[in-house]
Enzyme design. Structure first.
Site, PDB file in Angstrom:
ATOM      1  CE1 TYR A  25      -3.299   2.924   0.617  1.00 19.27           C
ATOM      2  CE2 TYR A  25      -1.836   3.489   2.445  1.00 19.27           C
ATOM      3  CZ  TYR A  25      -2.867   3.827   1.585  1.00 19.27           C
ATOM      4  OH  TYR A  25      -3.469   5.050   1.682  1.00 19.27           O
ATOM      5  N   PRO A  78       1.117  14.585   3.783  1.00 15.51           N
ATOM      6  CG  PRO A  78      -0.886  15.140   2.725  1.00 15.51           C
ATOM      7  CD  PRO A  78       0.535  15.596   2.878  1.00 15.51           C
ATOM      8  CB  ALA A  80      -3.884   7.300   4.325  1.00 21.50           C
ATOM      9  CB  SER A 107      -3.854  11.693   5.871  1.00 20.53           C
ATOM     10  OG  SER A 107      -4.867  11.112   5.075  1.00 20.53           O
ATOM     11  CD  GLN A 129      -5.667  14.831   2.513  1.00 21.97           C
ATOM     12  OE1 GLN A 129      -5.759  14.035   3.444  1.00 21.97           O
ATOM     13  NE2 GLN A 129      -6.505  14.823   1.491  1.00 21.97           N
ATOM     14  CE1 TYR A 131      -7.981  12.836  -1.014  1.00 20.50           C
ATOM     15  CE2 TYR A 131      -7.960  11.882   1.181  1.00 20.50           C
ATOM     16  CZ  TYR A 131      -7.386  12.022  -0.063  1.00 20.50           C
ATOM     17  OH  TYR A 131      -6.221  11.369  -0.359  1.00 20.50           O
ATOM     18  CB  THR A 157      -6.374  16.207  -1.884  1.00 19.48           C
ATOM     19  OG1 THR A 157      -5.354  16.084  -0.881  1.00 19.48           O
ATOM     20  CG2 THR A 157      -6.041  15.271  -3.031  1.00 19.48           C
ATOM     21  NE  ARG A 166      -3.676   4.760  -5.055  1.00 20.95           N
ATOM     22  CZ  ARG A 166      -4.100   5.546  -4.068  1.00 20.95           C
ATOM     23  NH1 ARG A 166      -4.214   5.072  -2.833  1.00 20.95           N
ATOM     24  NH2 ARG A 166      -4.408   6.804  -4.321  1.00 20.95           N
ATOM     25  CE  LYS A 233      -0.780  16.145  -0.803  1.00 20.44           C
ATOM     26  NZ  LYS A 233      -1.119  15.146  -1.838  1.00 20.44           N
ATOM     27  CB  SER A 255       1.360  16.930  -5.188  1.00 20.73           C
ATOM     28  OG  SER A 255       1.195  15.592  -4.760  1.00 20.73           O
ATOM     29  CG  HIS A 257      -2.543  11.447  -4.585  1.00 24.59           C
ATOM     30  ND1 HIS A 257      -3.619  12.223  -4.273  1.00 24.59           N
ATOM     31  CD2 HIS A 257      -2.540  10.454  -3.670  1.00 24.59           C
ATOM     32  CE1 HIS A 257      -4.251  11.713  -3.225  1.00 24.59           C
ATOM     33  NE2 HIS A 257      -3.616  10.635  -2.842  1.00 24.59           N
ATOM     34  CB  VAL A 292      11.797  14.747  -2.562  1.00 23.06           C
ATOM     35  CG1 VAL A 292      12.943  15.389  -1.803  1.00 23.06           C
ATOM     36  CG2 VAL A 292      11.166  15.733  -3.534  1.00 23.06           C
TER      37      VAL A 292
END
Length: 377
Positions: A25, A78, A80, A107, A129, A131, A157, A166, A233, A255, A257, A292
């Site tokens: 994950y 952030p 999760a 998050s 952060q 949603y 975000t 994923r 973001k 970003s 993500h 980074v």
């Protein structure tokens, strides 16, 4: 912790410790994971042009971000469900940021609550952060709680109408371990993620929860309910950065993500120059995260106009191997590498001239010249 002398070593140690579902994950990206790999290699294609014999006498990494003093231009992104990495999760991460005098971002889908983090690290510079949920009262409640708890900004975000594919999570049927909960919620919103009939439990969790119909008008709504500055973001285009600022955002976080949303998008360091140029007349701060892993990466992002660089996975790796001490070790590796880079490259941080010779990948050719000299004075 002193045995680790690079972020890569911390990452390797963490990946050897984490259970497979949590490991996959944290480390995975969207579909073919091409952008995940490119996030790192794009930094490697940038070349530093050192200036010699300039008489280095000091190297000061301190700067201000949204008016707050930080000791180095590296903060924590952030991520999760951090208690999968360490029993103290977000609490240890926030304490590390507090100890190193930098920014910690919590998050929405954390395993420690807004209030728990505020109590654990009362003096840390904390961002939340966000949603935006279909149920605006859920969103409003989160924002008001963050403001009441002393958080200093909302990182909205904007790249997630739904979570990307994923494959590792689908294959593993990823769910949150049963002893953990999403601590910012009560009832089904805190426990629904513990089970899945098929596919990723996280994707199933957010289905019908996130508002896919969002427009930039929602930024105006957010500004109507909070006095906190709003950071957009997930920006990868100059025109979107302008829309975010004109809607009322105070800063831009470039970003993708962590390359977890859509494979094939630009890397963040590729997108940065366009965005910096697009918002130059607005005099707003621009930050970057994604790929980074070294102090030279930070240097290159600063050279291209980022005010601050944020790291997500490196903080998780540090958390896994040593809790608060591991995250602090990670931050101090960045601190040392950045100090060395600045001095050997021949400049005083913030005040002197930085020059980079860029060799940009083909995806960028349509928007810029293949070879560019950048100077920041």
């Amino acid at each position: 912790m002193e045995k680790y002398i690079s972020v890569k070593e911390i990452e390797e140690a963490a990946l050897s410790i984490l259970p497979k579902p949590a490991r996959d994950y944290y480390k995975s990206g969207a579909t073919e994971e091409q952008t995940l790999a490119e996030n790192r290699t794009a930094f490697q294609r940038l070349r530093i042009r050192p200036k010699c014999l300039i008489g280095v006498t000091q190297c000061d990494l301190r700067t201000k971000v949204l008016g707050h003093d930080v000791s180095l231009p590296v903060g924590i992104s952030p991520t999760a469900m951090q208690r999968m990495a360490h029993p103290e999760g977000e609490l240890a991460n926030a304490r590390a940021a507090q100890a190193e005098k930098t920014i910690f971002t919590l998050s929405t889908i954390a395993t420690s609550s807004i209030e728990e983090v505020a109590e654990a690290a009362p003096d840390a510079i904390k961002w939340f952060q966000l949603y935006i949920y279909n149920d605006r009262e859920v969103t409003r409640n989160l924002v008001l709680r963050a403001e009441k708890a002393g958080f200093k900004a909302i990182a909205l975000t904007v790249d997630t109408p739904l979570f990307g594919i994923r494959r590792a999570d689908v294959r593993n049927k990823f769910t949150l371990p049963p002893h953990l909960r999403l601590a910012n919620f009560d009832g089904v919103l805190s426990t629904k993620i513990r089970s899945t009939k098929n596919g990723s439990g996280l994707n199933n969790y957010v289905e019908n929860l996130f508002d896919k119909s969002l427009t930039w008008e929602e930024v105006k709504w957010l500004k109507s309910i909070t006095k906190l500055p709003i950071i957009a973001k997930g920006i990868l285009r100059g025109d979107d950065a302008v829309k975010a600022i004109e809607a009322g955002c105070s800063a831009i976080l470039v970003s993708n993500h962590g390359a977890r949303q859509l494979d094939g998008v630009p890397t963040t360091i590729e997108a940065l120059p366009e965005i910096v140029e697009a918002v130059r007349k607005y005099n707003v701060e621009v930050y970057l995260d994604g790929g980074v892993t070294t102090g030279t990466d930070v240097y290159k992002a600063l050279a291209l106009g980022a005010r601050m660089v944020f790291v997500g996975r490196p903080a998780l790796w540090g958390l896994t191997v040593g809790g608060q001490a591991g995250v602090q070790r990670m931050l101090n590796i960045f601190r040392t590498e950045l100090e060395y880079t600045l001095q050997i490259a021949g400049m005083y941080f913030v005040f002197a001239v930085l020059q980079l010779l860029l060799t940009l990948p083909k995806i960028w050719f349509a928007m810029s010249r293949p070879t560019v000299n950048y100077e920041i004075k």
